[in-house]
Scaffold this motif. Sequence first.
Motif, PDB file in Angstrom:
ATOM      1  N   THR A 114       5.259   7.950  -3.475  1.00 55.83           N
ATOM      2  CA  THR A 114       6.052   8.171  -4.686  1.00 55.83           C
ATOM      3  C   THR A 114       7.046   9.309  -4.436  1.00 55.83           C
ATOM      4  O   THR A 114       6.831  10.156  -3.556  1.00 55.83           O
ATOM      5  N   HIS A 140       3.858   1.480  -0.981  1.00 56.87           N
ATOM      6  CA  HIS A 140       4.579   1.517  -2.253  1.00 56.87           C
ATOM      7  C   HIS A 140       3.796   2.310  -3.297  1.00 56.87           C
ATOM      8  O   HIS A 140       4.391   3.031  -4.107  1.00 56.87           O
ATOM      9  N   THR A 141       2.487   2.190  -3.282  1.00 56.07           N
ATOM     10  CA  THR A 141       1.670   2.891  -4.276  1.00 56.07           C
ATOM     11  C   THR A 141       1.513   4.371  -3.966  1.00 56.07           C
ATOM     12  O   THR A 141       1.351   5.174  -4.889  1.00 56.07           O
ATOM     13  N   TYR A 158       0.834  -1.206   0.000  1.00 57.03           N
ATOM     14  CA  TYR A 158       0.000   0.000   0.000  1.00 57.03           C
ATOM     15  C   TYR A 158       0.867   1.255   0.000  1.00 57.03           C
ATOM     16  O   TYR A 158       0.662   2.167  -0.813  1.00 57.03           O
TER      17      TYR A 158
END
Length: 107
Positions: free
Chosen positions: A38, A34-35, A32
């Motif tokens: 950014t 990771h998404t 989660y």
Amino acid sequence: MKLRELAHGRTGDKGNTLNVSVICYDGKHYPYLHTILTPERVKAHLADVVRGDVVRYELPLLGAFNFVLGHALGGGVTRSLALDAHGKSMSSALLDMDIGEPPGDAS
């Protein structure tokens, strides 16, 4: 929810470059984060301080990320007039990021 509810952080400096690590409390939250964590979002969140590029290094086996923030320390410790010339408070600033709750998770 704040990022600090799912992760903790550490910082380190080298010249005018700052490293901020984000480490998940529970590895199940890594995909989660990771998404949503950014480089663009981290740079936007820390826009008042970070003047250079943000590079994200992924450490999935550790459930962690290391962000390298360029031109983030006002020229470096020996040149900066900032109260926090080492950038130690930047992990706390990043962990204050508002994030949504992970899908299917009531953590």
